[in-house]
Design a protein around this motif. Sequence first.
Motif, PDB file in Angstrom:
ATOM      1  N   ARG A  15       8.198  82.270  54.162  1.00 58.55           N
ATOM      2  CA  ARG A  15       9.364  83.132  54.420  1.00 58.55           C
ATOM      3  C   ARG A  15      10.643  82.478  53.919  1.00 58.55           C
ATOM      4  O   ARG A  15      11.468  83.115  53.280  1.00 58.55           O
ATOM      5  N   ILE A  16      10.801  81.206  54.224  1.00 56.37           N
ATOM      6  CA  ILE A  16      11.999  80.486  53.784  1.00 56.37           C
ATOM      7  C   ILE A  16      12.063  80.438  52.265  1.00 56.37           C
ATOM      8  O   ILE A  16      13.116  80.668  51.668  1.00 56.37           O
ATOM      9  N   VAL A  17      10.937  80.149  51.616  1.00 52.32           N
ATOM     10  CA  VAL A  17      10.899  80.076  50.154  1.00 52.32           C
ATOM     11  C   VAL A  17      11.271  81.433  49.551  1.00 52.32           C
ATOM     12  O   VAL A  17      12.089  81.511  48.633  1.00 52.32           O
ATOM     13  N   LEU A  18      10.714  82.521  50.057  1.00 52.82           N
ATOM     14  CA  LEU A  18      11.028  83.848  49.522  1.00 52.82           C
ATOM     15  C   LEU A  18      12.488  84.221  49.753  1.00 52.82           C
ATOM     16  O   LEU A  18      13.138  84.784  48.865  1.00 52.82           O
ATOM     17  N   ILE A  19      13.012  83.905  50.918  1.00 51.53           N
ATOM     18  CA  ILE A  19      14.418  84.199  51.198  1.00 51.53           C
ATOM     19  C   ILE A  19      15.330  83.406  50.271  1.00 51.53           C
ATOM     20  O   ILE A  19      16.310  83.941  49.739  1.00 51.53           O
ATOM     21  N   LEU A  20      15.019  82.143  50.042  1.00 50.71           N
ATOM     22  CA  LEU A  20      15.842  81.324  49.149  1.00 50.71           C
ATOM     23  C   LEU A  20      15.769  81.809  47.701  1.00 50.71           C
ATOM     24  O   LEU A  20      16.788  81.843  47.004  1.00 50.71           O
ATOM     25  N   ILE A  21      14.597  82.206  47.257  1.00 48.99           N
ATOM     26  CA  ILE A  21      14.456  82.715  45.889  1.00 48.99           C
ATOM     27  C   ILE A  21      15.280  83.989  45.715  1.00 48.99           C
ATOM     28  O   ILE A  21      16.012  84.138  44.733  1.00 48.99           O
ATOM     29  N   LEU A  22      15.192  84.902  46.677  1.00 43.74           N
ATOM     30  CA  LEU A  22      15.978  86.131  46.611  1.00 43.74           C
ATOM     31  C   LEU A  22      17.473  85.835  46.689  1.00 43.74           C
ATOM     32  O   LEU A  22      18.281  86.418  45.949  1.00 43.74           O
ATOM     33  N   SER A  23      17.851  84.904  47.549  1.00 41.76           N
ATOM     34  CA  SER A  23      19.273  84.555  47.702  1.00 41.76           C
ATOM     35  C   SER A  23      19.856  83.960  46.432  1.00 41.76           C
ATOM     36  O   SER A  23      20.966  84.313  46.028  1.00 41.76           O
ATOM     37  N   VAL A  24      19.126  83.054  45.799  1.00 43.14           N
ATOM     38  CA  VAL A  24      19.612  82.438  44.566  1.00 43.14           C
ATOM     39  C   VAL A  24      19.732  83.490  43.458  1.00 43.14           C
ATOM     40  O   VAL A  24      20.713  83.516  42.718  1.00 43.14           O
ATOM     41  N   SER A  25      18.755  84.374  43.361  1.00 49.13           N
ATOM     42  CA  SER A  25      18.785  85.415  42.333  1.00 49.13           C
ATOM     43  C   SER A  25      19.971  86.348  42.529  1.00 49.13           C
ATOM     44  O   SER A  25      20.689  86.667  41.570  1.00 49.13           O
ATOM     45  N   LEU A  26      20.209  86.784  43.756  1.00 51.98           N
ATOM     46  CA  LEU A  26      21.349  87.667  44.026  1.00 51.98           C
ATOM     47  C   LEU A  26      22.680  86.937  43.846  1.00 51.98           C
ATOM     48  O   LEU A  26      23.659  87.525  43.368  1.00 51.98           O
ATOM     49  N   HIS A  27      22.711  85.668  44.228  1.00 50.08           N
ATOM     50  CA  HIS A  27      23.910  84.845  44.047  1.00 50.08           C
ATOM     51  C   HIS A  27      24.302  84.780  42.563  1.00 50.08           C
ATOM     52  O   HIS A  27      25.454  85.016  42.198  1.00 50.08           O
ATOM     53  N   GLU A  28      23.325  84.476  41.724  1.00 50.10           N
ATOM     54  CA  GLU A  28      23.595  84.385  40.285  1.00 50.10           C
ATOM     55  C   GLU A  28      23.925  85.759  39.695  1.00 50.10           C
ATOM     56  O   GLU A  28      24.773  85.869  38.806  1.00 50.10           O
ATOM     57  N   THR A  50      19.521  90.670  35.857  1.00 50.73           N
ATOM     58  CA  THR A  50      18.301  91.119  36.509  1.00 50.73           C
ATOM     59  C   THR A  50      18.104  90.325  37.792  1.00 50.73           C
ATOM     60  O   THR A  50      18.698  89.264  37.961  1.00 50.73           O
ATOM     61  N   VAL A  51      17.279  90.831  38.684  1.00 55.81           N
ATOM     62  CA  VAL A  51      16.988  90.118  39.918  1.00 55.81           C
ATOM     63  C   VAL A  51      15.782  89.194  39.741  1.00 55.81           C
ATOM     64  O   VAL A  51      15.422  88.443  40.634  1.00 55.81           O
ATOM     65  N   ASN A  52      15.173  89.193  38.570  1.00 56.45           N
ATOM     66  CA  ASN A  52      13.998  88.372  38.288  1.00 56.45           C
ATOM     67  C   ASN A  52      14.328  86.888  38.520  1.00 56.45           C
ATOM     68  O   ASN A  52      15.156  86.307  37.823  1.00 56.45           O
ATOM     69  N   PRO A  53      13.674  86.247  39.482  1.00 57.09           N
ATOM     70  CA  PRO A  53      14.008  84.855  39.782  1.00 57.09           C
ATOM     71  C   PRO A  53      13.646  83.877  38.668  1.00 57.09           C
ATOM     72  O   PRO A  53      14.271  82.831  38.543  1.00 57.09           O
ATOM     73  N   PHE A  54      12.666  84.208  37.847  1.00 59.68           N
ATOM     74  CA  PHE A  54      12.287  83.294  36.774  1.00 59.68           C
ATOM     75  C   PHE A  54      13.361  83.240  35.686  1.00 59.68           C
ATOM     76  O   PHE A  54      13.473  82.246  34.982  1.00 59.68           O
ATOM     77  N   ILE A  62      11.797  76.612  40.998  1.00 60.08           N
ATOM     78  CA  ILE A  62      10.898  77.167  42.017  1.00 60.08           C
ATOM     79  C   ILE A  62       9.896  76.111  42.487  1.00 60.08           C
ATOM     80  O   ILE A  62       9.598  76.010  43.681  1.00 60.08           O
ATOM     81  N   ILE A  63       9.413  75.287  41.569  1.00 62.54           N
ATOM     82  CA  ILE A  63       8.494  74.206  41.950  1.00 62.54           C
ATOM     83  C   ILE A  63       9.209  73.181  42.828  1.00 62.54           C
ATOM     84  O   ILE A  63       8.680  72.751  43.853  1.00 62.54           O
ATOM     85  N   PHE A  64      10.430  72.798  42.443  1.00 59.07           N
ATOM     86  CA  PHE A  64      11.191  71.858  43.254  1.00 59.07           C
ATOM     87  C   PHE A  64      11.475  72.435  44.637  1.00 59.07           C
ATOM     88  O   PHE A  64      11.484  71.710  45.625  1.00 59.07           O
ATOM     89  N   LEU A  65      11.712  73.748  44.706  1.00 60.92           N
ATOM     90  CA  LEU A  65      11.944  74.392  45.992  1.00 60.92           C
ATOM     91  C   LEU A  65      10.715  74.269  46.881  1.00 60.92           C
ATOM     92  O   LEU A  65      10.817  73.930  48.057  1.00 60.92           O
ATOM     93  N   TRP A  72      17.993  75.619  42.274  1.00 67.77           N
ATOM     94  CA  TRP A  72      19.229  75.923  41.568  1.00 67.77           C
ATOM     95  C   TRP A  72      19.007  77.152  40.709  1.00 67.77           C
ATOM     96  O   TRP A  72      17.892  77.579  40.481  1.00 67.77           O
ATOM     97  N   GLY A  73      20.103  77.706  40.249  1.00 71.27           N
ATOM     98  CA  GLY A  73      20.046  78.857  39.356  1.00 71.27           C
ATOM     99  C   GLY A  73      21.105  78.715  38.282  1.00 71.27           C
ATOM    100  O   GLY A  73      21.948  77.813  38.333  1.00 71.27           O
ATOM    101  N   GLU A  74      21.066  79.611  37.312  1.00 73.73           N
ATOM    102  CA  GLU A  74      22.048  79.549  36.237  1.00 73.73           C
ATOM    103  C   GLU A  74      22.419  80.954  35.778  1.00 73.73           C
ATOM    104  O   GLU A  74      21.598  81.861  35.787  1.00 73.73           O
ATOM    105  N   MET A  75      23.675  81.109  35.433  1.00 73.85           N
ATOM    106  CA  MET A  75      24.181  82.352  34.867  1.00 73.85           C
ATOM    107  C   MET A  75      25.132  81.961  33.740  1.00 73.85           C
ATOM    108  O   MET A  75      26.168  81.352  33.981  1.00 73.85           O
ATOM    109  N   PRO A  76      24.781  82.290  32.500  1.00 75.56           N
ATOM    110  CA  PRO A  76      25.658  81.910  31.385  1.00 75.56           C
ATOM    111  C   PRO A  76      26.917  82.770  31.363  1.00 75.56           C
ATOM    112  O   PRO A  76      26.839  84.001  31.386  1.00 75.56           O
ATOM    113  N   VAL A  77      28.055  82.133  31.380  1.00 79.06           N
ATOM    114  CA  VAL A  77      29.341  82.822  31.251  1.00 79.06           C
ATOM    115  C   VAL A  77      30.194  82.070  30.246  1.00 79.06           C
ATOM    116  O   VAL A  77      30.008  80.878  30.018  1.00 79.06           O
ATOM    117  N   ASN A  78      31.115  82.798  29.643  1.00 76.34           N
ATOM    118  CA  ASN A  78      32.043  82.201  28.692  1.00 76.34           C
ATOM    119  C   ASN A  78      33.457  82.486  29.178  1.00 76.34           C
ATOM    120  O   ASN A  78      33.991  83.570  28.948  1.00 76.34           O
TER     121      ASN A  78
END
Length: 100
Positions: A15-28, A50-54, A62-65, A72-78
């Motif tokens: 549950r914690i892993v799924l919540i964190l994956i969704l949270s990071v994806s929405l955050h980014e 996209t909401v795709n966590p990969f 995801i493995i480190f999680l 961590w996550g990433e969103m490219p911005v300029n």
Amino acid sequence: MFIQSIRTNTLGFFRIVLILILSVSLHELAHGFAALTQGDDPPKKTGHMTVNPFVHMGWESIIFLCIGGICWGEMPVNPAKFRSAKWGNILVSAAGPLLN
């Protein structure tokens, strides 16, 4: 310690892993949406809107999680493409934490 919780509370661990994956994806995604409103287009061009966590996290995060409880996550911005350099940076930076 995080990996030990899988032995004692397996359902809670996942549950914690799924919540964190969704949270990071929405955050980014929030960072990307704010960047688009400021006139920046790399989030859309690179396929990160996209909401795709990969796309946001990648396999490594995801493995480190799952092993260590760190992700961590990433969103490219300029920032050079923002309409306002000062306010664009503030809005894009604040969008992710405000969503969470």
